[in-house]
Design a protein around this motif. Structure first.
Motif, PDB file in Angstrom:
ATOM      1  N   VAL A 108      12.278   1.192 -14.547  1.00 42.63           N
ATOM      2  CA  VAL A 108      13.450   0.427 -13.843  1.00 42.63           C
ATOM      3  C   VAL A 108      12.898  -0.885 -13.367  1.00 42.63           C
ATOM      4  N   HIS A 109      13.938  -1.904 -13.286  1.00 41.89           N
ATOM      5  CA  HIS A 109      13.780  -3.242 -12.875  1.00 41.89           C
ATOM      6  C   HIS A 109      13.851  -3.298 -11.216  1.00 41.89           C
ATOM      7  N   THR A 110      13.150  -3.660 -10.556  1.00 40.05           N
ATOM      8  CA  THR A 110      13.432  -3.527  -9.176  1.00 40.05           C
ATOM      9  C   THR A 110      12.464  -4.829  -8.616  1.00 40.05           C
ATOM     10  N   HIS A 111      12.097  -4.805  -7.185  1.00 37.46           N
ATOM     11  CA  HIS A 111      11.546  -5.924  -6.696  1.00 37.46           C
ATOM     12  C   HIS A 111      10.402  -5.084  -5.707  1.00 37.46           C
ATOM     13  N   GLY A 112       9.166  -5.944  -5.310  1.00 42.57           N
ATOM     14  CA  GLY A 112       8.315  -5.403  -4.475  1.00 42.57           C
ATOM     15  C   GLY A 112       7.330  -6.552  -3.647  1.00 42.57           C
ATOM     16  N   VAL A 113       6.867  -6.233  -2.862  1.00 45.42           N
ATOM     17  CA  VAL A 113       6.218  -7.237  -1.965  1.00 45.42           C
ATOM     18  C   VAL A 113       4.725  -6.696  -1.822  1.00 45.42           C
ATOM     19  N   PHE A 114       3.913  -7.453  -2.062  1.00 45.90           N
ATOM     20  CA  PHE A 114       2.392  -7.125  -1.849  1.00 45.90           C
ATOM     21  C   PHE A 114       1.847  -7.876  -0.612  1.00 45.90           C
ATOM     22  N   LEU A 115       1.329  -6.901   0.276  1.00 46.32           N
ATOM     23  CA  LEU A 115       0.949  -7.044   1.534  1.00 46.32           C
ATOM     24  C   LEU A 115      -0.393  -6.756   1.845  1.00 46.32           C
ATOM     25  N   ARG A 116      -1.144  -7.590   2.666  1.00 44.72           N
ATOM     26  CA  ARG A 116      -2.369  -7.210   3.084  1.00 44.72           C
ATOM     27  C   ARG A 116      -2.368  -7.204   4.591  1.00 44.72           C
ATOM     28  N   HIS A 117      -2.853  -5.987   5.122  1.00 46.36           N
ATOM     29  CA  HIS A 117      -2.273  -5.619   6.476  1.00 46.36           C
ATOM     30  C   HIS A 117      -3.996  -5.588   7.108  1.00 46.36           C
ATOM     31  N   PRO A 118      -3.843  -6.205   8.457  1.00 43.78           N
ATOM     32  CA  PRO A 118      -2.909  -7.089   8.949  1.00 43.78           C
ATOM     33  C   PRO A 118      -3.005  -8.391   8.449  1.00 43.78           C
TER      34      PRO A 118
END
Length: 175
Positions: A108-118
């Motif tokens: 699938v083609h979708t979107h994502g966000v890469f996060l470093r917490h906090p």
């Protein structure tokens, strides 16, 4: 990784200013290897786990950008060969080769966000502290990048929570 859509969270600092609660990572060629990606024919691919502590092998794959389905299959096979020394994308080590494995799942083609917490300047001390993760996001979310995702053929459908366009997820089937 979570299946819920992401919304940027903020917290109020001591000075009253609002700060992002998490730091966004924007993929670039120089930093991909440091974050678990391998390069295969100009594609950056990574394995994703299902969130269980006993996941030894990826239950899915993601490739940066919107790519062709055939290319993500090839990139996933290259990831497994380079990372785990596998020559077969269909089975996990120790699986019975006589067991029928369904066809390779659609990408699938979708979107994502890469996060470093906090966010490094605003710690909170929770279980996500100092970790990176990827969450699905609408294409309009700040920091969202295009992703092609696919479940590993041997993984149960429920373990790889990849957006399903047939269920209204913000995704389309890869060609």
């Amino acid at each position: 990784m979570t299946s819920a859509l992401y919304e940027i969270e903020t917290s109020e600092g001591d000075d009253g200013a609002m700060h992002p609660a998490e730091q966004l990572w924007t993929p670039c060629a120089d930093g991909t290897a440091d974050h678990g990606f391998i390069a295969h024919q100009d594609l950056f691919v990574a394995g994703i786990d299902g969130g269980a502590d006993d996941d030894l092998y990826p239950v899915g794959f993601l490739v940066l950008g919107h790519q062709r389905w055939a290319d993500i299959i090839e990139a996933a096979a290259a990831y497994m060969a380079r990372t785990h020394g596998w020559r077969n994308l269909h089975l996990y080590p120790g699986d019975d080769p006589a067991v029928l494995i369904p066809r390779i799942p659609r990408a699938v083609h979708t979107h994502g966000v890469f996060l470093r917490h906090p966010h490094p300047d605003h710690g909170c001390g929770c279980e996500w502290d100092e970790t990176w993760r990827m969450v699905w996001a609408p294409s309009t979310e700040p920091g969202a990048v295009p992703i092609t995702a696919m479940r590993h053929p041997a993984a149960p459908v429920t373990t790889a929570v990849i957006p399903n366009p047939d269920e209204g997820a913000p995704a389309i089937w890869a060609a």
